[in-house]
Design a protein around this motif. Sequence first.
Motif, PDB file in Angstrom:
ATOM      1  N   MET A 207      44.396  18.286 -20.836  1.00 19.04           N
ATOM      2  CA  MET A 207      45.622  17.629 -20.391  1.00 19.04           C
ATOM      3  C   MET A 207      45.653  16.184 -20.874  1.00 19.04           C
ATOM      4  O   MET A 207      44.638  15.497 -20.891  1.00 19.04           O
ATOM      5  CB  MET A 207      45.696  17.617 -18.857  1.00 19.04           C
TER       6      MET A 207
ATOM      7  N   ALA B 277      42.458  24.044 -20.431  1.00 18.38           N
ATOM      8  CA  ALA B 277      43.661  23.348 -20.863  1.00 18.38           C
ATOM      9  C   ALA B 277      43.305  21.870 -20.898  1.00 18.38           C
ATOM     10  O   ALA B 277      42.939  21.301 -19.876  1.00 18.38           O
ATOM     11  CB  ALA B 277      44.804  23.600 -19.897  1.00 18.38           C
TER      12      ALA B 277
ATOM     13  N   ALA C  60      49.775  19.832 -21.537  1.00 22.54           N
ATOM     14  CA  ALA C  60      48.572  20.531 -21.981  1.00 22.54           C
ATOM     15  C   ALA C  60      48.571  20.479 -23.505  1.00 22.54           C
ATOM     16  O   ALA C  60      49.355  21.164 -24.150  1.00 22.54           O
ATOM     17  CB  ALA C  60      48.566  21.962 -21.481  1.00 22.54           C
TER      18      ALA C  60
END
Lengths: 273, 376
Positions: free
Chosen positions: B212, B210, B217
């Motif tokens: 970020m 993910a 996200a």
Amino acid sequence: MTAHFVVRWMRFMWLSVGMIFVVFPLYWMATTALTPRAELFKPPYPLLRTTYSLENIIELLSATQFLIFLKNSLIVAAGAVCINVVAATLAGYALSRFAFKGKNLFAAATLWTYMFPPILLAIPLYLMFSTLGMRNSYSGLILAHVSISLPLNIWIMWQYFQVVPRSLEEAAWTAGASRFRALCEVLLPSAMPGIISAAIFAFALSWNDFAFAFILQTDIGMFTLPVGLATFVEQSAIHWGLIMASSLIVSLPTFALVFLMQRYLMRGFAIGK
Amino acid sequence: MSVGLTLENVTKTFSQGAKSINAVDDLSLEITPGEFFTFVGASGCGKTTTLRMIAGLESVSSGRILFDKEDVTRIPTQGRDIGMVFQDIALFPYMSIRENIGYSLKVARVPKKEIDDRVERTAELLSISDKLAMKPVQLSGGQQQRVAIGRAIVREPKVLLLDEPLSALDARLRTEMRSEILRLHRRINSTIIYVTHDQVEAMTMSSRIAVMEGGKAVQVDRPRSVFRYPARESVATFIGTPAMNVWDASLDGTGDAPRLTWSGISVPISREDAQALQGLTKVRLGARPQALKLVPADEALLEATLILKEPLGLEDECHLQLADGLELRLVGRVPDSVAEGSLIHVDIDPSDFCVFHPETGAVLRHGLNDKNIKAS
């Protein structure tokens, strides 16, 4: 190179002069305590004596209430140390780990109380303890001593806990340990130097206190050593031999403590830097 | 044993004086059992806060966290059955390695004999069996990190959380520990959630990552897909070394012959491409350094001066400068005869272009001229 050398030697000289001021009274105390009574006031007063005796010490232990004073002092100091260690540890932990309303005010207030000379607090405490019936009691004197030593000790422990990484404690939590368990098993060993310096400070303050004990303890059976020693000064006679013998005994535990614990003590005081 | 995780609209708000900041902003995602899931991003993107909320070390401002079907949002750390490795390693300094690894078992009142057995098995798994009697300070950084991992996995937790575990190690050790952690994951097969700012770690270790940014996200996908099909310009430049080349291009020749032009270069694009870029006159165009190919002059898309050549071993990383000053990076085999200062010819396959929105940074097109376009 030479400049460095000169600076070094000047520092040594300076320290040596300081040492004379500190060490000579101690030396004189020890010598006087161990001088036979008959020779005490007989001039000349040599710097180095050749004859020594335990006469003063034996009289001190047998003919005076020294042992009672000693017992009182030990009980009061032990009580003050216990309360200081527990309270300062918990308060220091709380200050370092929790955000709560009035935290800054609390921290400032503890230092503020530390700024009053003991004698200023002794009289109000006398009035309070009279009302509460706590004069001539161990608990009263212990609390009085704690009121002076605890503020600084809270600061010491606060600073100490601040340098112990939070992740140490968090690692214990993730392993399933409760907050209190993590404090006892993981944080306290790391904060031990701080706890020891707090204990020494509390002990020294209680052991040496005159003002509180003098005002709060009016019964001679409850006198601590510093106040008890003063009774050796009578209107008609000052028992120098006894005073010095008891001073010698009184100073021994402090010496022993500082000698054994100085490593921790220095770390405790250096933590704020 | 291993569980899946669900984050539902998880938000973390920190208040700084009068204003409040969303460190994690309405984050929702699913992590499947046994997955090696990585949160990657620059510092302050909310990745560590997310991990700490999963661990229960940070409260959740709003939203829910579920382990399988169980809502753990209000359950304290102690009740979550997790193992965690911290960025600063955080071994208990006054305990031996044996006591460190066995601590969670001791807290759980496992019988002494069993603790010894399990500590020894864990130590063997991490090849630190001969260190059990030592204190943490006697160990090297890499060994300490192994102990920290051992301490986290010894009670076979539902989820293993790793917060930048390799950042305290030097580069060589980091690579070593990376493969070690991967091997460990294959063997213990538990769900691992990993936080790092190092995109190489994220790319090489994870089943899914993910990316970020600002508490959100911005892309959740397999590493290869994130590399090949970045969702935003910021993701494209963050993932991959060296960073993707991205530059301004303008969209001309609407109608029958739409084109993208920059630096005097013009690339024809398809109708579909033009449709996707409708309403824009400017775009951001991207191409990975590995997509730039050295070609003979007659096949070249562009001509550039080689201003710096950094040998990487088999390949070279080259800094190119176009006539108008635009700088591009190229990674590939460059013959020794091509020296710094010489003019070189470069081609980029249309399928290797990415087109991003000039303001929002969102991707508009993966590949041009209908080649290699990911179905969205």
